[in-house]
Structure formats: structure tokens, C-alpha cells
Design an enzyme around this catalytic site. Sequence first.
Site, PDB file in Angstrom:
ATOM      1  N   GLY A 169       0.835  -1.204   0.000  1.00 53.78           N
ATOM      2  CA  GLY A 169       0.000   0.000   0.000  1.00 53.78           C
ATOM      3  C   GLY A 169       0.860   1.240   0.000  1.00 53.78           C
ATOM      4  CG  ASN A 170      -0.170   4.679  -1.563  1.00 51.72           C
ATOM      5  OD1 ASN A 170      -0.868   5.518  -0.993  1.00 51.72           O
ATOM      6  ND2 ASN A 170      -0.555   4.069  -2.669  1.00 51.72           N
TER       7      ASN A 170
END
Length: 407
Positions: free
Chosen positions: A214-215
Site C-alpha cells: 500500500g502507500n
Amino acid sequence: MGADRVLPRKVLLGITGGIAAYKTPMLVRALVKAGAEVQVVMTPAAHDFVTPLVLSTLSKRPVLTEMVDRGPGTASWNDHVHLARWADLMLIAPATANTLAKMAIGICDDLLLACWLSAECPVFVAPAMDLEMYRNRSTRANIELLKERGVHTIGPEEGELASGLIGEGRMSEPEAITDQLIEAVMGRSALAGVKVLITAGPTHEAIDPVRFIGNRSSGKMGFALAEEAAARGAQVELITGPVELTTHHPRIRRTDVTSAAEMAEAAKQRFPETAIAILSAAVADWRPAHVSDVKMKKQDRLSALELEPTEDILAWMGGKKKGQLLVGFALETSNERRNAKEKLERKNLDLIVLNSLNDPGAGFGHDTNKVTLIDADKNATDLPLMSKADVAIAILDRAEKLLTHAK
Ligand code: CTP
């Protein structure tokens, strides 16, 4: 930029001393529900009809009446110029015959009148008084004069009046006043009735049932854009990755997705109907090529993760129809402008919003952002560090102009 604002987001509500003031707590509630921040200014006479306590509780701001607030040994100045500048619009409800008369000749003997004389924003009055007072030629002349000078009137309505007489003079109901304000303000926006598609937040690309790539995107920029567009009258399709945010406006239809593939599917499905697409999501560029059905164990001794590219939604939308407006985001850390301009061209965008991670207070997680807007003619506008709500205003102001030119 202030002059371009089209939202009733900051409303200075002036309350004068008429019996209809008893409706103003409901008016504050209706305005707040419609998304406005409300600052109440009362005339001294209004205190006889409604208490500041209930109004300050509902507006979540202290109610102001005096030019100077005096405490024991202290005095503070309620700056009418600042209040007038703060407001996106001013509403005086109820507006008594007395206040309307003073407004018509420019008398300035209370804080409310000082604010009105200083106001450069649109001003609305909701007159309320008894039948004969409303019919009186002086009152009519005052209202006509104010209209000529750009003051907008809401109501009054016909109905039973406090005197028991039936006729014109009742203040419009709070919901009706709020609806008319929204209509009046939204009617000026090129976004009214337009379909806007917004992507927001990060995407999560599964590795196994518990892990993902993810980020750090919070989704705040995309959600601010959705609220602002909806408040301008747009019908908003918000497609968001996993975020801890809620939407408020009824014109926002929210679709929650997890992965880049889900976001692409939802966005592509809605795109043909879209007039403006603003892609603010931080979509993962890569995802694991194989997703394990069961949780991977330490003993599996995974030494490398095989990745495959995700679909670039923005690039796909670059094949847009004539008249569709496409806005992308770029988060760059080096050769920022050059990379952003190159991305604008490669993906056939009308506008690119360049974020730099090098600016303190800008980018992921913050409530503020510092961006540069670059259009298809490669004109770049650097904006200062501002709240994401204000960045949303700036982006949509620009999108509105591009939309108007494209027509
Ligand atoms: N974007 C998208 N779909 C993707 C990846 C990105 O729609 N799979 C959109 C983002 O929402 C953003 C813009 O593309 O509006 C910029 O994303 P970015 O990842 O910086 O673009 P890339 O072209 O992948 O940039 P780079 O080559 O620098 O990685």
C-alpha cells in the site's frame, strides 16, 4: 481567488429584533446541515427574541453583538472588516423594517450594520414584519433601493402574522431560506448539475489474506475535492481506496474499493457519463503477480515478490471524448515540473496538479498542501501552502474555467 468562491461555506448570519427571530436556531441548524460555517451577529434588539446561548451552541461559535466586548478591566474589538471579509455570503434574517431602513441610508450604529457596510460578498435579506409595515411606502422604497444596489431578497411569504393579520410579511421558513441561498450561489457555478468523477486514497494490493502493498495516501485531497464539487452543485462519483474518512454531502455517491483493479473497473464503468474526471488517488503501480489464498508462513522463506504492473486508469482515460475534462495528479521528487509536463502530455490531460514531497506541510497525511497547477498550454501556477479544502477550491475554480472555455 476570494471573488471566485461560489459556496455558502462561510455565512455571516445577521439577526435583527423581530418576532421571526425565534426561527433562527432552526435556520442555523439548516445552514450547518447544508455544509456552511455560520457566524452569528445579532443586533441588541434581537436579544429580546432569541438567546445567544442557543445560537452559539448550534453554530459552535461565540455570538457577537457589540463593536467592543468589555470585561472587567479588558476590552476587545469585534473587527467588522475582518468579519465581513471572512464571509462568503451575508444573510440578514429576519431583517426588520428598521434595519432595512438603516441599510438603505447607510446608518452604522451597531456591529451588524458595520459588517453589512463592509461586506463585499453577496448579501441576502429575509424581510419579516407586519402587514402594514411591509406595505408601507417607505419600507417598499428601502427594499427597492437595496435591490438596485445588489442586495438579494428572500421572501417574505404570505401567511398568518404575529399580529393575527393574514398577509405578506412572514419570514420564509429556515429550510426555504437555505434552499434559496444554495440555489442562488450554486446557479453561478459551471459545475451545477455536472457529473464529476473523483478517485481518492491509496490502493491495497494483496500479497495474501492479511498482507498487502500500500502507500501513505490519506484520501484527504480527494475527499476535499468531492465535497467542494458537490457543494457547487455537481453530481459526484467518488471512488475511494481504503481510508478513514467520511463523506457529508448528499450529492456524493461513494464507492469503496480496495485494489487498483477494482478502482479501474469502477472508474472505467462511470467514465463515459463523466464531464470532469479528477484522479487524485495514489494508485499502486505494481501488484503481486500471485496472491496466496492462505497466510504465508515464515518457513515459506519468501526471498522475492514477483510483481506485475496495474492498469493506469488515468492513461486509459486519456482516450477521452471531446469535451471531457481530465485532471491528473503528479507526485514528484526530482525534475518536478519537467516530469509533470511530460506526464500531462503523455496521458492527454487538461490539467495536472503537481505535488512536491520536498515542500514541508505538503503531500500525504497533512491537512495542508502546496501544489502547482499546469494546464495543457504548459502554463504553471504556483499556489502557496494552503488547506486541502482551499486547494480543492483552486483546482475546481480552474476546472470550471476550462469547462466554460470548452463549451
Ligand atoms: N494513476 C492512475 N492509475 C494508476 C497509476 C496512477 O490513475 N495505475 C493516476 C493517479 O491517480 C495520478 C496520476 O496517475 O492522477 C499520476 O500517478 P503516477 O503514479 O505519478 O503516474 P505515473 O505515470 O505512474 O508516474 P511515474 O512514471 O512517475 O511512476
